[in-house]
Write a protein that holds these residues in place. Structure first.
Motif, PDB file in Angstrom:
ATOM      1  N   GLU A 118     -15.889  19.209  71.412  1.00 25.28           N
ATOM      2  CA  GLU A 118     -14.547  19.746  71.215  1.00 25.28           C
ATOM      3  C   GLU A 118     -14.437  20.712  70.037  1.00 25.28           C
ATOM      4  OE1 GLU A 118     -12.482  15.670  72.956  1.00 25.28           O
ATOM      5  OE2 GLU A 118     -12.738  15.953  70.802  1.00 25.28           O
ATOM      6  N   THR A 119     -15.249  20.475  68.983  1.00 28.79           N
ATOM      7  CA  THR A 119     -15.177  21.318  67.794  1.00 28.79           C
ATOM      8  C   THR A 119     -16.553  21.528  67.169  1.00 28.79           C
ATOM      9  OG1 THR A 119     -14.767  19.400  66.353  1.00 28.79           O
ATOM     10  CG2 THR A 119     -12.823  20.575  67.188  1.00 28.79           C
ATOM     11  N   ASP A 120     -16.665  22.629  66.451  1.00 33.80           N
ATOM     12  CA  ASP A 120     -17.859  22.949  65.660  1.00 33.80           C
ATOM     13  C   ASP A 120     -17.352  23.330  64.274  1.00 33.80           C
ATOM     14  OD1 ASP A 120     -20.158  23.896  64.490  1.00 33.80           O
ATOM     15  OD2 ASP A 120     -20.717  25.215  66.151  1.00 33.80           O
ATOM     16  N   ILE A 121     -17.624  22.470  63.289  1.00 32.67           N
ATOM     17  CA  ILE A 121     -17.033  22.628  61.952  1.00 32.67           C
ATOM     18  C   ILE A 121     -18.116  22.764  60.896  1.00 32.67           C
ATOM     19  CG2 ILE A 121     -15.577  21.547  60.177  1.00 32.67           C
ATOM     20  CD1 ILE A 121     -14.135  20.062  62.439  1.00 32.67           C
ATOM     21  N   ALA A 122     -17.971  23.783  60.046  1.00 32.18           N
ATOM     22  CA  ALA A 122     -18.797  23.937  58.853  1.00 32.18           C
ATOM     23  C   ALA A 122     -17.861  23.858  57.651  1.00 32.18           C
ATOM     24  CB  ALA A 122     -19.539  25.268  58.874  1.00 32.18           C
ATOM     25  N   LEU A 123     -18.163  22.947  56.723  1.00 31.47           N
ATOM     26  CA  LEU A 123     -17.267  22.711  55.587  1.00 31.47           C
ATOM     27  C   LEU A 123     -18.062  22.545  54.310  1.00 31.47           C
ATOM     28  CD1 LEU A 123     -14.143  20.435  55.552  1.00 31.47           C
ATOM     29  CD2 LEU A 123     -15.858  20.173  53.750  1.00 31.47           C
ATOM     30  N   SER A 124     -17.576  23.178  53.252  1.00 32.23           N
ATOM     31  CA  SER A 124     -18.181  23.068  51.926  1.00 32.23           C
ATOM     32  C   SER A 124     -17.088  22.717  50.930  1.00 32.23           C
ATOM     33  CB  SER A 124     -18.854  24.382  51.538  1.00 32.23           C
ATOM     34  OG  SER A 124     -19.406  24.305  50.240  1.00 32.23           O
ATOM     35  N   LEU A 125     -17.369  21.753  50.041  1.00 27.83           N
ATOM     36  CA  LEU A 125     -16.354  21.228  49.132  1.00 27.83           C
ATOM     37  C   LEU A 125     -16.915  21.010  47.736  1.00 27.83           C
ATOM     38  CD1 LEU A 125     -13.535  19.777  48.638  1.00 27.83           C
ATOM     39  CD2 LEU A 125     -14.731  17.666  49.288  1.00 27.83           C
ATOM     40  N   SER A 126     -16.138  21.407  46.733  1.00 31.79           N
ATOM     41  CA  SER A 126     -16.400  21.024  45.343  1.00 31.79           C
ATOM     42  C   SER A 126     -15.150  20.347  44.810  1.00 31.79           C
ATOM     43  CB  SER A 126     -16.736  22.231  44.478  1.00 31.79           C
ATOM     44  OG  SER A 126     -16.785  21.845  43.101  1.00 31.79           O
ATOM     45  N   LEU A 127     -15.301  19.118  44.312  1.00 26.30           N
ATOM     46  CA  LEU A 127     -14.153  18.385  43.772  1.00 26.30           C
ATOM     47  C   LEU A 127     -13.720  18.923  42.419  1.00 26.30           C
ATOM     48  CD1 LEU A 127     -15.136  14.694  44.616  1.00 26.30           C
ATOM     49  CD2 LEU A 127     -13.812  16.319  45.995  1.00 26.30           C
ATOM     50  N   ASP A 128     -14.585  19.658  41.752  1.00 23.40           N
ATOM     51  CA  ASP A 128     -14.297  20.160  40.405  1.00 23.40           C
ATOM     52  C   ASP A 128     -14.241  21.677  40.412  1.00 23.40           C
ATOM     53  OD1 ASP A 128     -14.520  17.464  39.142  1.00 23.40           O
ATOM     54  OD2 ASP A 128     -16.594  17.666  39.821  1.00 23.40           O
ATOM     55  N   GLU A 162     -11.908  25.494  41.218  1.00 28.01           N
ATOM     56  CA  GLU A 162     -10.840  26.295  40.627  1.00 28.01           C
ATOM     57  C   GLU A 162      -9.689  26.515  41.611  1.00 28.01           C
ATOM     58  OE1 GLU A 162     -12.662  29.926  39.380  1.00 28.01           O
ATOM     59  OE2 GLU A 162     -14.097  28.926  38.046  1.00 28.01           O
ATOM     60  N   GLY A 163      -9.720  25.778  42.718  1.00 29.78           N
ATOM     61  CA  GLY A 163      -8.675  25.951  43.719  1.00 29.78           C
ATOM     62  C   GLY A 163      -8.925  27.111  44.660  1.00 29.78           C
ATOM     63  N   LYS A 164     -10.174  27.570  44.742  1.00 26.65           N
ATOM     64  CA  LYS A 164     -10.511  28.681  45.627  1.00 26.65           C
ATOM     65  C   LYS A 164     -10.743  28.166  47.038  1.00 26.65           C
ATOM     66  CE  LYS A 164     -12.860  31.260  41.943  1.00 26.65           C
ATOM     67  NZ  LYS A 164     -14.174  31.794  41.492  1.00 26.65           N
ATOM     68  N   SER A 165     -10.342  28.956  48.031  1.00 27.53           N
ATOM     69  CA  SER A 165     -10.535  28.527  49.413  1.00 27.53           C
ATOM     70  C   SER A 165     -10.803  29.711  50.326  1.00 27.53           C
ATOM     71  CB  SER A 165      -9.312  27.761  49.912  1.00 27.53           C
ATOM     72  OG  SER A 165      -8.163  28.593  49.925  1.00 27.53           O
ATOM     73  N   LEU A 173      -4.161  24.040  54.286  1.00 30.41           N
ATOM     74  CA  LEU A 173      -5.447  23.744  53.645  1.00 30.41           C
ATOM     75  C   LEU A 173      -5.649  24.584  52.387  1.00 30.41           C
ATOM     76  CD1 LEU A 173      -7.788  23.372  56.753  1.00 30.41           C
ATOM     77  CD2 LEU A 173      -6.843  21.546  55.334  1.00 30.41           C
ATOM     78  N   GLU A 174      -5.171  25.814  52.427  1.00 30.52           N
ATOM     79  CA  GLU A 174      -5.229  26.657  51.227  1.00 30.52           C
ATOM     80  C   GLU A 174      -4.388  26.047  50.102  1.00 30.52           C
ATOM     81  OE1 GLU A 174      -3.883  30.314  52.868  1.00 30.52           O
ATOM     82  OE2 GLU A 174      -5.822  30.765  53.822  1.00 30.52           O
ATOM     83  N   ALA A 175      -3.209  25.522  50.446  1.00 29.09           N
ATOM     84  CA  ALA A 175      -2.361  24.863  49.452  1.00 29.09           C
ATOM     85  C   ALA A 175      -3.026  23.602  48.926  1.00 29.09           C
ATOM     86  CB  ALA A 175      -1.000  24.534  50.066  1.00 29.09           C
ATOM     87  N   LEU A 176      -3.664  22.849  49.805  1.00 26.49           N
ATOM     88  CA  LEU A 176      -4.370  21.636  49.397  1.00 26.49           C
ATOM     89  C   LEU A 176      -5.475  21.954  48.390  1.00 26.49           C
ATOM     90  CD1 LEU A 176      -5.137  18.651  49.609  1.00 26.49           C
ATOM     91  CD2 LEU A 176      -6.267  19.159  51.777  1.00 26.49           C
ATOM     92  N   ALA A 177      -6.247  22.993  48.674  1.00 27.45           N
ATOM     93  CA  ALA A 177      -7.315  23.388  47.752  1.00 27.45           C
ATOM     94  C   ALA A 177      -6.751  23.871  46.420  1.00 27.45           C
ATOM     95  CB  ALA A 177      -8.175  24.480  48.394  1.00 27.45           C
ATOM     96  N   GLY A 234      -7.164  21.508  43.001  1.00 25.41           N
ATOM     97  CA  GLY A 234      -8.271  21.925  42.152  1.00 25.41           C
ATOM     98  C   GLY A 234      -9.609  21.833  42.867  1.00 25.41           C
ATOM     99  N   LEU A 235      -9.581  22.046  44.175  1.00 29.94           N
ATOM    100  CA  LEU A 235     -10.785  21.971  44.995  1.00 29.94           C
ATOM    101  C   LEU A 235     -11.249  23.369  45.373  1.00 29.94           C
ATOM    102  CD1 LEU A 235      -9.442  19.343  47.570  1.00 29.94           C
ATOM    103  CD2 LEU A 235     -10.657  18.852  45.427  1.00 29.94           C
ATOM    104  N   ASP A 236     -12.549  23.579  45.421  1.00 30.32           N
ATOM    105  CA  ASP A 236     -13.092  24.762  46.073  1.00 30.32           C
ATOM    106  C   ASP A 236     -13.466  24.336  47.487  1.00 30.32           C
ATOM    107  OD1 ASP A 236     -12.729  26.279  43.816  1.00 30.32           O
ATOM    108  OD2 ASP A 236     -14.835  26.256  43.216  1.00 30.32           O
ATOM    109  N   LEU A 237     -12.908  25.018  48.474  1.00 33.17           N
ATOM    110  CA  LEU A 237     -13.025  24.555  49.854  1.00 33.17           C
ATOM    111  C   LEU A 237     -13.268  25.721  50.796  1.00 33.17           C
ATOM    112  CD1 LEU A 237     -12.691  22.225  51.954  1.00 33.17           C
ATOM    113  CD2 LEU A 237     -10.245  22.765  51.957  1.00 33.17           C
ATOM    114  N   GLU A 238     -14.306  25.600  51.613  1.00 31.56           N
ATOM    115  CA  GLU A 238     -14.570  26.549  52.686  1.00 31.56           C
ATOM    116  C   GLU A 238     -14.608  25.780  54.002  1.00 31.56           C
ATOM    117  OE1 GLU A 238     -17.965  29.026  52.169  1.00 31.56           O
ATOM    118  OE2 GLU A 238     -17.433  29.611  50.117  1.00 31.56           O
ATOM    119  N   VAL A 239     -13.874  26.281  54.983  1.00 31.91           N
ATOM    120  CA  VAL A 239     -13.824  25.642  56.296  1.00 31.91           C
ATOM    121  C   VAL A 239     -13.923  26.708  57.376  1.00 31.91           C
ATOM    122  CG1 VAL A 239     -12.534  24.147  57.858  1.00 31.91           C
ATOM    123  CG2 VAL A 239     -12.314  23.830  55.383  1.00 31.91           C
TER     124      VAL A 239
END
Length: 200
Positions: free
Chosen positions: A17-27, A29-32, A45-49, A53-58
């Motif tokens: 159903e889905t193909d997901i690539a995700l990268s996360l840093s808990l520490d 700068e809020g970049k996404s 998700l951008e607001a969440l990051a 204070g998360l760096d998040l790529e989805v």
């Protein structure tokens, strides 16, 4: 000066159903950088990051020709698992976090316990069924999937609101701020696990 271990995780999750690539840093700068194919969900998700204070790529390729359910739920699962992996044994964290966040007339509350026990208590309702192309019922499904995979307890309450967009954004921002507080390193803990059991 003690060097702290980076709290990061990179996951790839593939189903029929889905193909997901995700990268996360808990520490971070809020970049996404978010591409799910669902505009309003990307915005959340951008607001969440940013506020967490998360760096998040989805990056997601989902079966949006069916509906938004699988994409949103599976991102919740993948992000929750990434949080769980990035935390490791949870030594030295604050563990608990809470936030009450307004957005105009809307006001939502989030309380987080990084407990090792997955649970979501949900008390938020929406005045309409769709925001953009995203079903409002999927906001709860996203948080439930995230909580189960992250092994955390979360209580979400809607205190006020008449605009569905505002309510959803207030909820995501409240969760982000509460999570940020819970993930923070406690300088007084000396690296201990914040539980009388000795394990989370």
């Amino acid at each position: 000066m003690t060097t702290q271990t980076p709290r990061t995780a990179t996951l790839n999750r593939q189903t029929n159903e889905t193909d997901i690539a995700l990268s996360l840093s808990l520490d971070g700068e809020g970049k996404s950088s978010i591409q799910t194919g669902i505009g309003f969900f990307d915005h959340m998700l951008e607001a969440l990051a940013r506020h967490g204070g998360l760096d998040l790529e989805v990056r997601v390729k989902g079966d949006l020709h069916i509906d938004d359910h699988h994409t949103i739920e599976d991102v919740g699962i993948t992000l929750g698992e990434a949080i769980h992996r990035a935390l490791g044994d949870k030594r030295g964290i604050e563990r608990f976090g809470f936030a009450l966040v307004p957005l105009d007339e809307a006001l939502c509350e989030a309380v987080v316990d990084i407990s090792g026990r997955p649970f979501l208590a949900w008390n938020i309702t929406f005045p309409r069924e769709i925001i953009g192309t995203m079903a409002t019922e999927m906001v709860e499904e996203f948080f439930r999937a995230l909580c189960m995979a992250a092994r955390i307890t979360v209580h979400m309450n809607g205190r006020a609101g008449t605009n569905a967009h505002h309510i959803a954004e207030s909820a995501f921002k409240a969760f982000a701020r509460a999570l940020r507080m819970a993930l923070a390193r406690d300088p007084r803990s000396a690296g201990r696990i914040p539980s009388t059991k000795g394990v989370l």
